[in-house]
Write a protein that holds these residues in place. Structure first.
Motif: not given
Lengths: 215, 270
Positions: B169-185, B209-215
């Motif tokens: 039920g988790i939105d992949a775009v939102q999860w990617a943004i959260e993962a970046e904030e948490r420190g994923a590389g 996804i790639s437009d939503s994160v900087n990693i």
């Protein structure tokens, strides 16, 4: 990966283990190119080791690295002063300079200059393969023998070194800024990238370093 | 200039002695492609930029077998190595790093306990933590979701876990943004709709996804030929592309893929 024994007939390379990461790759890579690497985990081991060369590998942040390297510092200064070949990799390059924006801790100051954060507008950290531009303004670098402009190496870093004396820069890489990728001054050698993760060309640089010790 | 990365993925069955690289994780039929470290050496010769070893059974018990595979590989292969599948806690990550891995990828365990991302990043560095996302299109407009327009209609992307068997039920775009904030590389992004089809990457998913994160985002799922890789690296902000089966049975070499990319104007390490 054993620091208790080594073949004393071949030139020994001490890899400084400052407790922050795995050294298997650099050990395997030096072994692969015919070197005799030994991992040393404290200053006593480094004193006893009678190293023909020293490698400061690249792991962690500047402050943590300096804190953990301090116990090695007297011996490291002696080796650097005595002309023993020294190779700093990534953070192991940065600690050779005076200071870094990343931390209040002072660097070794073996090379004059600062370490500064990569510029805005690029993804930080730089992570991946990037190209070298070789500077042959002063002398041909033995360590870069066989390395050509445009060869790729693997980088993982957020900060880069700005040497005071530009003549020590042997090669640069462009990542939002033209930054020092290889620095050499007498017996001091340093690379911002990870030669142990840069496939054939990375192994060639390590092989050149190993050959250099034998001279 | 930083090169776009080509990453062969070695799906490993660790139930057999020394492990085997297999084809067709989500196909019923499994074909053995070879000994993991032998294939790894071959990909090194071909010019691969990085390798990912996935335990397809995601078995906790077999992490020692995977450690042996990585130890053996790291004697002769000198490029970044990622281990995924069955990384459930920090101790599993440590086992992988001690064996010679540079990064671990986490999926199910991170969805169940997002702090695992922070912990891996804190102890081993951001660059050592790859978040794997298995995403599936959900058509229709749903409140609070990152809605994307596709030729097949509006959709959002749902994360799955347990190897695609269950949905979160988790939105992949939102999860990617959260993962970046948490420190994923890195984010290793697999399209479940395309995986195994050889119809090409899900461009809309990869863009979203790639437009939503900087990693860096590693595009995965659906690669059938070099042109598919060209398309995803040219038309999205993905930093890397992953493929498995096109490499394992010699359909294409990494070198052939890179020639196609270079001719198409993508910057690669030749």
């Amino acid at each position: 990966m054993n620091d208790s024994h080594y073949d004393s007939n071949t030139d020994m390379i001490a890899i400084i283990d400052y407790g922050m990461g795995n050294l298997r790759s650099i050990h395997n890579a030096l072994d692969k190119v015919g070197g005799n690497p030994v991992i040393v985990s404290d200053n006593n081991a480094l004193l006893k080791a009678d190293a023909d060369a020293v490698v400061i590998p690249g792991v962690g942040s500047f402050g943590d690295a300096m804190r953990n390297l301090i116990p090695f510092s007297d011996r490291l200064f002696d080796l650097a002063d005595s002309g023993t070949p020294l190779l700093g990799i990534c953070i192991g390059m940065q600690v050779l300079f005076d200071r870094s924006e990343e931390s209040d801790a002072a660097g070794f100051g073996i090379l004059a200059g600062d370490v500064t954060r990569l510029p805005d507008g690029v993804k930080i950290p730089q992570m991946g393969w990037n190209e070298l531009t070789i500077h042959r303004n002063n002398r041909d670098s033995d360590m870069l023998a066989g390395i050509n402009d445009g060869d790729f190496f693997y980088f993982v870093h957020s900060y880069y070194c700005v040497p005071e004396d530009k003549r020590v820069i042997a090669a640069t890489t462009d990542y939002g800024v033209d930054m020092a990728a290889v620095v050499e001054k007498d017996n001091i050698h340093a690379v911002q990238f990870h030669p142990e993760k840069s496939s054939k060309k990375g192994l060639l640089i390590l092989k050149n370093f190993v050959e250099m010790i034998k001279c | 200039m930083l090169a776009k990365r080509i990453i062969p993925c070695l799906d490993c069955d660790l139930g057999v002695a020394h492990g085997r690289v297999v084809k067709g994780v989500r196909f019923k039929q499994i074909r053995y492609a070879g000994i993991p470290w032998e294939l790894a050496e071959e990909y090194d010769r071909q010019g691969a930029d990085e390798l990912i070893f996935l335990d397809i059974t995601a078995s906790h018990e077999r992490r020692e077998t995977m450690a042996k595979v990585i130890e053996k590989t790291s004697e002769n292969v000198f490029m970044p190595l990622t281990v995924g599948g069955g990384i459930r806690e920090l101790a599993d990550a440590r086992t992988a790093f001690n064996s010679g891995a540079d990064k671990v990828s986490v999926n199910t365990a991170a969805l169940k306990n997002p702090d695992l991302i922070n912990d891996i990043a804190k102890y081993f560095g951001n660059q050592a933590c790859v978040l794997a996302i298995d995403a599936k299109r959900r058509y229709g407009r749903e409140h609070g979701r990152g809605i994307v327009d596709t030729p097949d209609g509006e959709c959002w992307f749902e994360c799955s876990f347990y190897g695609g068997r269950e949905f979160t039920g988790i939105d992949a775009v939102q999860w990617a943004i959260e993962a970046e904030e948490r420190g994923a590389g890195d984010i290793m992004l697999t399209s479940m709709d395309r995986d195994g089809t050889k119809d090409g990457f899900d461009i809309e998913l990869t863009k979203a996804i790639s437009d939503s994160v900087n990693i860096p985002v590693i595009a995965s799922g659906g690669c059938g030929n070099p042109e598919h890789i060209l398309e995803v690296l040219r038309d999205t902000n993905a930093s890397a592309a992953l493929a498995a089966s096109i490499f394992h049975f010699g359909e294409y070499t990494v070198g052939e893929v890179k020639e196609c990319l270079r001719d198409g104007g993508v910057h690669v390490r030749m």
